[in-house]
Enzyme design. Sequence first.
Site, PDB file in Angstrom:
ATOM      1  N   ASP A  22       0.810  -1.218   0.000  1.00 28.58           N
ATOM      2  CA  ASP A  22       0.000   0.000   0.000  1.00 28.58           C
ATOM      3  C   ASP A  22       0.847   1.275   0.000  1.00 28.58           C
ATOM      4  O   ASP A  22       1.952   1.290   0.533  1.00 28.58           O
ATOM      5  CB  ASP A  22      -0.919  -0.017   1.237  1.00 28.58           C
ATOM      6  CG  ASP A  22      -2.042   0.988   1.112  1.00 28.58           C
ATOM      7  OD1 ASP A  22      -2.340   1.432  -0.014  1.00 28.58           O
ATOM      8  OD2 ASP A  22      -2.633   1.336   2.156  1.00 28.58           O
ATOM      9  N   GLY A  23       0.314   2.314  -0.587  1.00 29.87           N
ATOM     10  CA  GLY A  23       0.954   3.636  -0.536  1.00 29.87           C
ATOM     11  C   GLY A  23       1.467   4.120  -1.881  1.00 29.87           C
ATOM     12  O   GLY A  23       2.117   5.170  -1.953  1.00 29.87           O
ATOM     13  N   HIS A  39       2.064   3.195  -9.139  1.00 32.37           N
ATOM     14  CA  HIS A  39       1.894   1.744  -9.327  1.00 32.37           C
ATOM     15  C   HIS A  39       3.090   1.145 -10.073  1.00 32.37           C
ATOM     16  O   HIS A  39       3.495   0.023  -9.792  1.00 32.37           O
ATOM     17  CB  HIS A  39       0.579   1.453 -10.056  1.00 32.37           C
ATOM     18  CG  HIS A  39      -0.633   1.889  -9.277  1.00 32.37           C
ATOM     19  ND1 HIS A  39      -0.808   1.570  -7.945  1.00 32.37           N
ATOM     20  CD2 HIS A  39      -1.712   2.643  -9.628  1.00 32.37           C
ATOM     21  CE1 HIS A  39      -1.951   2.098  -7.513  1.00 32.37           C
ATOM     22  NE2 HIS A  39      -2.519   2.761  -8.514  1.00 32.37           N
ATOM     23  N   SER A  67      -7.556  -5.561  -4.746  1.00 30.83           N
ATOM     24  CA  SER A  67      -8.616  -6.140  -3.908  1.00 30.83           C
ATOM     25  C   SER A  67      -9.958  -6.131  -4.636  1.00 30.83           C
ATOM     26  O   SER A  67     -10.133  -5.421  -5.636  1.00 30.83           O
ATOM     27  CB  SER A  67      -8.732  -5.350  -2.599  1.00 30.83           C
ATOM     28  OG  SER A  67      -9.409  -4.116  -2.826  1.00 30.83           O
ATOM     29  N   LEU A 132      11.037 -19.951  -3.542  1.00 27.42           N
ATOM     30  CA  LEU A 132       9.910 -19.251  -2.916  1.00 27.42           C
ATOM     31  C   LEU A 132       8.569 -19.594  -3.582  1.00 27.42           C
ATOM     32  O   LEU A 132       8.484 -19.659  -4.808  1.00 27.42           O
ATOM     33  CB  LEU A 132      10.156 -17.740  -3.039  1.00 27.42           C
ATOM     34  CG  LEU A 132       9.038 -16.816  -2.563  1.00 27.42           C
ATOM     35  CD1 LEU A 132       8.939 -16.813  -1.038  1.00 27.42           C
ATOM     36  CD2 LEU A 132       9.254 -15.394  -3.082  1.00 27.42           C
ATOM     37  N   ARG A 191      -4.903  -1.394   9.148  1.00 28.80           N
ATOM     38  CA  ARG A 191      -6.076  -2.255   8.920  1.00 28.80           C
ATOM     39  C   ARG A 191      -5.712  -3.351   7.938  1.00 28.80           C
ATOM     40  O   ARG A 191      -4.708  -3.284   7.233  1.00 28.80           O
ATOM     41  CB  ARG A 191      -7.266  -1.430   8.413  1.00 28.80           C
ATOM     42  CG  ARG A 191      -6.944  -0.585   7.194  1.00 28.80           C
ATOM     43  CD  ARG A 191      -8.173   0.188   6.690  1.00 28.80           C
ATOM     44  NE  ARG A 191      -7.813   1.127   5.637  1.00 28.80           N
ATOM     45  CZ  ARG A 191      -7.585   2.419   5.831  1.00 28.80           C
ATOM     46  NH1 ARG A 191      -7.701   2.939   7.035  1.00 28.80           N
ATOM     47  NH2 ARG A 191      -7.247   3.192   4.818  1.00 28.80           N
TER      48      ARG A 191
END
Length: 237
Positions: A22-23, A39, A67, A132, A191
Site C-alpha cells: 500500500d501507498g 503503481h 482487492s 519461494l 487495517r
Amino acid sequence: MSLFKKETVARKLPRHIAIIMDGNGRWAKKRSMPRSAGHVAGAKTFKNIARYCNKIGLEYLTVYAFSTENWKRPKDEVESIMNLLRDYLKDAENFKSDNIRVKFIGNLEPLADDIKELIKKDEDGSKDATGLNLNIAINYGGRDEITNAVKQIVKSGISAEDITEQTISDNLFTANMPDPDFIIRPSGEYRLSNYLIWQSAYAEYWFSDVLWPDFKPKHLEKAIDDFNHRNRRFGGV
Ligand code: IPE
Ligand code: IPE
Ligand code: MG
C-alpha cells in the site's frame, strides 16, 4: 555481510509472510506524478522484495496487488493496474531463472481473457520451481473467499456435523499452505482491508509509515528482527 548469515544462530524466518503493498498513490502524489506512476514504482518494489525473499530462503510470500474493493477506483487507474499486471506476466520469464513458483489467488474470473491466459502460462511454467512460493492476490477479498468456500462446501454435499475448521481452510485459495505468520502493511494504515481474514487469525502484524515504492530489503530485515522478538502464545501461557 548479510544479516541472514547469522540467522541460523539467532534469527528465525517466518514461514509465510503476507504483504499489503500500500501507498503507491501517496508516493506519486508527493512527487506530483499521476497515481499510475506510483503503481509502476510499486511493481518494481514488488519484484525486488520477492527476489529478496527468495534469496533468504522464505517459503511463502503472499502479496496483495488488487482487492475486490479496488474496482471502485477511477476506470483509468484500474486500467493502468491491469496493464502493469499484463507487463509483469509477459515478463514472467525473468522470474523463472529465480526458481520462484507463482500462484494467483482471488476470483480471476472477471479478468480479461488475455490476462487469464498469461496467468495460466505463468503458473504452469513455474509449477516445478522449488524456491519461494509466491502468491499474488488479484481481485482478492477475504469475505469473497470465505463466501466462495461456503458455496463449494455446500455443493460438495458434506453433512453439517462433518464440517471442521480444516474443511473451511481446505476450500480457500490458500488450501495446503501454512497460514501467514507475519503480515506487513506499509503506508501508515492500520487495517487488514479484507486481506486473508481467515488465515490471519494468529498472525503477527507489522506496520510502517514507509510507502510501498520506498520499501527496501532493509525494512523487511527490520520487520523480521521484530518478529523474532514477538512472544507467540496461541492462547496458551
Ligand atoms: C496500493 O497503493 C495499490 C493498490 C491498492 C492497487 P494505493 O493505490 O492504495 O496507494 P494509496 O493508498 O492511495 O497511497
Ligand atoms: C489494500 O489497499 C489493497 C491493496 C494493497 C491491493 P487499499 O489502499 O485498497 O486499502 P484501503 O482502501 O486503504 O483500505
Ligand atoms: Mg491504499
